[in-house]
Design an enzyme around this catalytic site. Sequence first.
Site, PDB file in Angstrom:
ATOM      1  CG  HIS A   1       6.241   7.188   4.607  1.00  0.00           C
ATOM      2  ND1 HIS A   1       6.449   6.970   3.374  1.00  0.00           N
ATOM      3  CD2 HIS A   1       5.069   6.605   4.735  1.00  0.00           C
ATOM      4  CE1 HIS A   1       5.617   6.474   2.727  1.00  0.00           C
ATOM      5  NE2 HIS A   1       4.665   6.370   3.392  1.00  0.00           N
TER       6      HIS A   1
ATOM      7  N   GLY B   1       0.602  -1.295  -0.030  1.00  0.00           N
ATOM      8  CA  GLY B   1       0.077   0.052   0.021  1.00  0.00           C
ATOM      9  C   GLY B   1       0.748   1.147  -0.138  1.00  0.00           C
ATOM     10  CD  GLN B   2       6.774   2.675  -0.570  1.00  0.00           C
ATOM     11  OE1 GLN B   2       7.127   1.386  -0.818  1.00  0.00           O
ATOM     12  NE2 GLN B   2       7.651   3.616  -0.282  1.00  0.00           N
TER      13      GLN B   2
HETATM   14  P1  5GP Z   1       2.145   5.359   2.085  1.00  0.00           P
HETATM   15  O1  5GP Z   1       0.755   4.963   1.496  1.00  0.00           O
HETATM   16  O2  5GP Z   1       2.994   5.680   1.116  1.00  0.00           O
HETATM   17  O3  5GP Z   1       2.361   4.357   3.350  1.00  0.00           O
HETATM   18  O4  5GP Z   1       1.687   6.623   3.012  1.00  0.00           O
HETATM   19  C1  5GP Z   1       1.787   7.914   2.321  1.00  0.00           C
HETATM   20  C2  5GP Z   1       1.016   8.880   3.283  1.00  0.00           C
HETATM   21  O5  5GP Z   1       1.372  10.119   3.117  1.00  0.00           O
HETATM   22  C3  5GP Z   1      -0.425   8.650   3.142  1.00  0.00           C
HETATM   23  O6  5GP Z   1      -0.995   8.350   4.639  1.00  0.00           O
HETATM   24  C4  5GP Z   1      -0.990  10.119   2.817  1.00  0.00           C
HETATM   25  O7  5GP Z   1      -2.193  10.426   3.495  1.00  0.00           O
HETATM   26  C5  5GP Z   1       0.478  11.163   3.143  1.00  0.00           C
HETATM   27  N1  5GP Z   1       0.395  12.257   2.391  1.00  0.00           N
HETATM   28  C6  5GP Z   1       0.129  12.246   0.869  1.00  0.00           C
HETATM   29  N2  5GP Z   1       0.381  13.302   0.506  1.00  0.00           N
HETATM   30  C7  5GP Z   1       0.721  14.240   1.834  1.00  0.00           C
HETATM   31  C8  5GP Z   1       0.752  15.348   1.939  1.00  0.00           C
HETATM   32  O8  5GP Z   1       0.913  16.434   1.001  1.00  0.00           O
HETATM   33  N3  5GP Z   1       1.021  16.149   3.161  1.00  0.00           N
HETATM   34  C9  5GP Z   1       0.984  15.492   4.128  1.00  0.00           C
HETATM   35  N4  5GP Z   1       1.113  15.723   5.479  1.00  0.00           N
HETATM   36  N5  5GP Z   1       0.647  13.759   4.209  1.00  0.00           N
HETATM   37  C10 5GP Z   1       0.671  13.389   3.065  1.00  0.00           C
END
Ligand code: 5GP
Length: 111
Positions: free
Chosen positions: A97, A90-91
């Site tokens: 991060h 789900g990345q």
């Molecule tokens: P992943 O799905 O890659 O594990 O997590 C990415 C996270 O980044 C998601 O939970 C999403 O809500 C967050 N995210 C995406 N774009 C932004 C942004 O512009 N600002 C912030 N603060 N979070 C973001």
Amino acid sequence: MATLFTRIIQGEIPAEKVYEDDHVVAFRDINPQAPVHVLIVPRQEIAGLASLPDQGDHRYLLNAAKVIAESLGISESGYRLVINQGVDGGQTVDHLHVHLLGGRRLDWPPG
Ligand code: 5GP
């Protein structure tokens, strides 16, 4: 080209930062899944767990998580750390991060 999270780290894109040191920066997720939902990001651009180098800023992520959880008052109640890797994980952002989630009882197993 800089990743989305590098642009946040550099202040180019606004975010509510809750912690920073020489190695990592943490800010609130834009789409929170819990009362506390913070993203902890190494300053170094590492795409994800699958391309983790031997040395680097990622080595400070867990200690930062502990300190941030304490500062946000969820150390006693508990919390969860999540790293999503790749499509099945789900990345969506290719800059390593850790999600720090807390402030409510979290379900297990995850969906
Ligand atoms: P992943 O799905 O890659 O594990 O997590 C990415 C996270 O980044 C998601 O939970 C999403 O809500 C967050 N995210 C995406 N774009 C932004 C942004 O512009 N600002 C912030 N603060 N979070 C973001």
